[in-house]
Design an enzyme around this catalytic site. Structure first.
Site, PDB file in Angstrom:
ATOM      1  N   CYS A 109      -0.565  -5.697  -4.245  1.00  0.00           N
ATOM      2  CA  CYS A 109      -0.139  -7.072  -4.486  1.00  0.00           C
ATOM      3  C   CYS A 109      -1.154  -8.082  -3.965  1.00  0.00           C
ATOM      4  CB  CYS A 109       1.233  -7.321  -3.854  1.00  0.00           C
ATOM      5  SG  CYS A 109       1.306  -6.885  -2.132  1.00  0.00           S
ATOM      6  N   ASP A 139      -1.743  -8.877  -0.833  1.00  0.00           N
ATOM      7  CA  ASP A 139      -1.363  -9.522   0.430  1.00  0.00           C
ATOM      8  C   ASP A 139      -2.353  -9.188   1.538  1.00  0.00           C
ATOM      9  OD1 ASP A 139       0.853 -10.421  -0.832  1.00  0.00           O
ATOM     10  OD2 ASP A 139       2.309  -9.354   0.391  1.00  0.00           O
ATOM     11  N   CYS A 167       3.563 -13.009   0.016  1.00  0.00           N
ATOM     12  CA  CYS A 167       4.863 -13.506  -0.419  1.00  0.00           C
ATOM     13  C   CYS A 167       5.725 -13.878   0.780  1.00  0.00           C
ATOM     14  CB  CYS A 167       5.570 -12.436  -1.243  1.00  0.00           C
ATOM     15  SG  CYS A 167       5.955 -10.975  -0.275  1.00  0.00           S
ATOM     16  N   CYS A 213       6.105  -4.784   2.757  1.00  0.00           N
ATOM     17  CA  CYS A 213       5.748  -5.935   3.607  1.00  0.00           C
ATOM     18  C   CYS A 213       5.979  -5.599   5.082  1.00  0.00           C
ATOM     19  CB  CYS A 213       6.586  -7.159   3.241  1.00  0.00           C
ATOM     20  SG  CYS A 213       6.334  -7.733   1.558  1.00  0.00           S
TER      21      CYS A 213
END
Lengths: 196, 141
Positions: free
Chosen positions: B37, B39, B63, B106
């Protein structure tokens, strides 16, 4: 016309199916794709027995998948990683978690400038926006150039693969570039979205 | 799936956002990322001579769940010893923030960031020990 039609091996790699090397260029790949597409095209076997028709249909679908996957250097690299490392997912986890630290530093630095710009836009601070915009435009150029360079790096690794270099080392490098692409793509999406 | 209230709370009022001086010998820096993603998470720990985490800061490019996970991680590590901090599991973050399955990575990122920061600190301490030995050598010789 070959008779009977031989089904493609379900265990062969996409490279083996198409009969190309890992580093095959676009021209070689497309040439092989056209030859095999013609051979397996279901229309050509429309009057054959049911079994042959099924073989033709399955094989042409497989040839299409192989071509689509190998045409793009990034999906080609991901395919190699999946195929060569599918039985050892633990090996990839470590290398994938360690992309270049200098890239992370750049991404974080850019993120700050981007947030500052977005806040300035919310507050309609035109002067701050005008000050930050050239920096962001410059960063965008740099990230775009880095992104474009990744495909060339992959092609160089594919060539080393064919030359017989150590596969584990090459897979690590492929994983690194694949990961870097994820970060660069994300940054570019944000930059393009913000700068318009 | 909408974010849980706790995620939104951390997202809107993130704790401990910022940076410490990376070259400070008492600071450990962990920068980790998720290529799928894009991140990127930076987590820094300020560790005193007793091996206790006195303070923590983070910066996360990602996010809402990634920001909330790192924000919560900085709160969790404060006051812990390095050994205790190494025992923090991502599942604690998942539970506390009620993260849905698609956002579990995450919390993994936050756990990895804590470990990376501690390892960075330990590597710095080891390098310091080597340097002090090396600088003593001429005297011994």
């Amino acid at each position: 016309m070959p008779d009977p039609l031989q089904p493609l091996s379900s265990t062969a790699s996409y490279f083996e199916l198409l009969g190309v090397s890992v580093a095959a260029d676009d021209a070689a790949l497309t040439r092989r794709f056209h030859i095999l597409s013609r051979l397996y095209h279901p229309d050509r076997w429309a009057t054959a027995d049911a079994e042959t028709q099924t073989t033709a249909l399955d094989s042409s679908a497989l040839v299409n998948d192989a071509y689509r996957t190998l045409k793009d250097p990034f999906t080609r690299a991901e395919y190699l990683l999946r195929r060569e490392r599918s039985t050892r997912p633990d090996d990839t986890k470590d290398s994938a978690a360690k992309p270049p630290q200098e890239l992370f530093a750049q991404v974080l630095e850019l993120q700050e400038a981007l947030m500052e710009y977005q806040e300035a836009r919310l507050d309609e601070e035109k002067a701050t926006m005008a000050r930050l915009r050239p920096t962001l435009e410059e960063a965008k150029g740099e990230f775009e150039a880095a992104y474009a360079g990744l495909a060339d790096k992959l092609r160089a690794l594919f060539a080393r693969w064919d030359a017989g270099d150590d596969r584990e080392t090459l897979l690590d490098e492929l994983a690194g570039i694949s990961g870097t692409r994820g970060y660069l793509r994300r940054v570019l999406t944000n930059l393009n979205g913000t700068l318009g | 799936m909408p974010y849980s209230e706790k995620v939104i709370e951390h997202y809107e009022n993130p704790r401990n956002v910022g940076s410490f001086d990376k070259s400070d010998p008492n600071v450990g820096t962990g920068i980790v990322g998720a290529p799928e993603c894009g991140d990127v998470m930076k987590l820094q720990l300020k560790i005193n001579d007793q091996g206790v985490i006195e303070d923590a800061k983070f910066k996360t490019f990602g996010c809402g769940s990634a920001i909330a996970s790192s924000s919560l991680a900085t709160e969790m590590v404060k006051g812990k010893t390095l050994e205790e901090a190494l025992l923090i599991k991502n599942t604690e973050i998942v539970q506390e923030l009620a993260l849905p399955p698609v956002k579990i990575h995450c919390s993994v990122l936050a756990e990895d960031a804590i470990k990376a920061a501690i390892h960075d600190f330990q590597a710095k301490q080891a390098a310091k020990a080597v340097t002090s030995v090396a600088t003593r050598e001429p005297v011994a010789a």
